[in-house]
Scaffold this active site. Sequence first.
Site, PDB file in Angstrom:
ATOM      1  N   ASN A  43     -48.498  -1.353 -21.772  1.00  0.00           N
ATOM      2  CA  ASN A  43     -47.641  -1.427 -22.953  1.00  0.00           C
ATOM      3  C   ASN A  43     -47.666  -2.835 -23.537  1.00  0.00           C
ATOM      4  O   ASN A  43     -47.731  -3.831 -22.811  1.00  0.00           O
ATOM      5  CB  ASN A  43     -46.214  -0.944 -22.676  1.00  0.00           C
ATOM      6  CG  ASN A  43     -45.547  -1.603 -21.479  1.00  0.00           C
ATOM      7  OD1 ASN A  43     -46.199  -2.021 -20.533  1.00  0.00           O
ATOM      8  ND2 ASN A  43     -44.230  -1.700 -21.527  1.00  0.00           N
ATOM      9  N   GLU A  45     -45.479  -4.977 -26.183  1.00  0.00           N
ATOM     10  CA  GLU A  45     -44.255  -5.014 -26.987  1.00  0.00           C
ATOM     11  C   GLU A  45     -44.364  -6.051 -28.096  1.00  0.00           C
ATOM     12  O   GLU A  45     -45.329  -6.818 -28.161  1.00  0.00           O
ATOM     13  CB  GLU A  45     -43.055  -5.294 -26.063  1.00  0.00           C
ATOM     14  CG  GLU A  45     -42.873  -4.172 -25.056  1.00  0.00           C
ATOM     15  CD  GLU A  45     -41.605  -4.278 -24.225  1.00  0.00           C
ATOM     16  OE1 GLU A  45     -40.962  -5.348 -24.225  1.00  0.00           O
ATOM     17  OE2 GLU A  45     -41.259  -3.261 -23.577  1.00  0.00           O
ATOM     18  N   CYS A  54     -47.191   1.978 -26.518  1.00  0.00           N
ATOM     19  CA  CYS A  54     -47.153   2.395 -25.116  1.00  0.00           C
ATOM     20  C   CYS A  54     -48.530   2.260 -24.453  1.00  0.00           C
ATOM     21  O   CYS A  54     -49.571   2.305 -25.128  1.00  0.00           O
ATOM     22  CB  CYS A  54     -46.742   3.860 -25.006  1.00  0.00           C
ATOM     23  SG  CYS A  54     -45.065   4.213 -25.506  1.00  0.00           S
ATOM     24  N   GLU A  56     -50.187   4.366 -22.674  1.00  0.00           N
ATOM     25  CA  GLU A  56     -51.053   5.545 -22.823  1.00  0.00           C
ATOM     26  C   GLU A  56     -51.826   5.494 -24.136  1.00  0.00           C
ATOM     27  O   GLU A  56     -53.002   5.845 -24.198  1.00  0.00           O
ATOM     28  CB  GLU A  56     -50.211   6.827 -22.800  1.00  0.00           C
ATOM     29  CG  GLU A  56     -49.453   7.057 -21.506  1.00  0.00           C
ATOM     30  CD  GLU A  56     -48.033   6.483 -21.537  1.00  0.00           C
ATOM     31  OE1 GLU A  56     -47.849   5.370 -22.068  1.00  0.00           O
ATOM     32  OE2 GLU A  56     -47.138   7.162 -21.015  1.00  0.00           O
ATOM     33  N   CYS A  86     -44.061   9.385 -22.870  1.00  0.00           N
ATOM     34  CA  CYS A  86     -43.063   9.672 -23.909  1.00  0.00           C
ATOM     35  C   CYS A  86     -43.600  10.729 -24.876  1.00  0.00           C
ATOM     36  O   CYS A  86     -44.788  11.047 -24.899  1.00  0.00           O
ATOM     37  CB  CYS A  86     -42.690   8.394 -24.656  1.00  0.00           C
ATOM     38  SG  CYS A  86     -43.876   7.899 -25.923  1.00  0.00           S
ATOM     39  N   CYS A  89     -46.554   9.724 -27.157  1.00  0.00           N
ATOM     40  CA  CYS A  89     -47.844   9.665 -26.457  1.00  0.00           C
ATOM     41  C   CYS A  89     -48.366  11.066 -26.156  1.00  0.00           C
ATOM     42  O   CYS A  89     -49.574  11.322 -26.244  1.00  0.00           O
ATOM     43  CB  CYS A  89     -47.722   8.844 -25.179  1.00  0.00           C
ATOM     44  SG  CYS A  89     -47.511   7.083 -25.517  1.00  0.00           S
TER      45      CYS A  89
HETATM   46  N1  THU Z   1     -43.522   2.903 -22.534  1.00  0.00           N
HETATM   47  C1  THU Z   1     -44.840   3.194 -22.278  1.00  0.00           C
HETATM   48  O1  THU Z   1     -45.695   2.305 -22.231  1.00  0.00           O
HETATM   49  N2  THU Z   1     -45.184   4.487 -22.085  1.00  0.00           N
HETATM   50  C2  THU Z   1     -44.308   5.528 -22.119  1.00  0.00           C
HETATM   51  O2  THU Z   1     -44.716   6.688 -22.035  1.00  0.00           O
HETATM   52  C3  THU Z   1     -42.868   5.281 -22.233  1.00  0.00           C
HETATM   53  C4  THU Z   1     -42.498   3.904 -22.627  1.00  0.00           C
HETATM   54  C5  THU Z   1     -43.140   1.509 -22.726  1.00  0.00           C
HETATM   55  C6  THU Z   1     -42.690   1.173 -24.126  1.00  0.00           C
HETATM   56  C7  THU Z   1     -41.804  -0.017 -23.885  1.00  0.00           C
HETATM   57  O3  THU Z   1     -42.609  -1.189 -23.867  1.00  0.00           O
HETATM   58  C8  THU Z   1     -41.239   0.192 -22.497  1.00  0.00           C
HETATM   59  O4  THU Z   1     -42.050   1.170 -21.895  1.00  0.00           O
HETATM   60  C9  THU Z   1     -39.795   0.642 -22.481  1.00  0.00           C
HETATM   61  O5  THU Z   1     -39.612   1.751 -23.296  1.00  0.00           O
END
Ligand code: THU
Length: 130
Positions: A43, A45, A54, A56, A86, A89
Site C-alpha cells: 500500500n 498512502e 492498496c 493489491e 477491500c 480491489c
Molecule cells: N489497504 C490495502 O492495501 N489493501 C486492502 O485491501 C485494504 C486496505 C490499505 C489502504 C490503507 O493504506 C491501509 O490499508 C488502511 O486502510
Amino acid sequence: MVNEAELVKQAVEARRMAYAPYSGFSVGAALLAKDGRIFTGCNVENASYGLTVCAERVALFKAVSEGAKEFVALAVACGEGPCSPCGACRQVLYEFAPHLLVIMADGSGKNWRTARLSELLPHSFGPRTL
Ligand code: THU
C-alpha cells in the site's frame, strides 16, 4: 497447483515496503500471472488520504503495465488475522480474473485461508455485463 506458501511469503516480503505513515497499517500483495511471473505490491498512502492505493491494486497495475493480463492467484498479507481485500480491489481484480484464487494471510504469513474472487464478489459487475 498454486504454491500458496511461496505466494504468501512474497506478499509478506512486499509488505515491508509499505508506505503507510497515516494509518500505520502495512499491507503486502503478490499476484501470480498465468505465465508464471509474480508481481508484488504494497500500500502507498498519501497526505491527501483518498489518493492512497492498496497493495493489491499496486500489484495488479504493475502486472498489467508489464503485459500480464491473465492471473491465477493473489496472496495478500496484513494485520493479525487473515487479511481480506477491500471492495475496490475486489472489483479491480474481477476485471481480469473473476475466478482468481485469493489467499488471505496475516502479517506473519503463518496463517491463511483461501476463497475464489467470485465468492468474495457475488452478483458482480464486469466486462461481460456491458
Ligand atoms: N489497504 C490495502 O492495501 N489493501 C486492502 O485491501 C485494504 C486496505 C490499505 C489502504 C490503507 O493504506 C491501509 O490499508 C488502511 O486502510
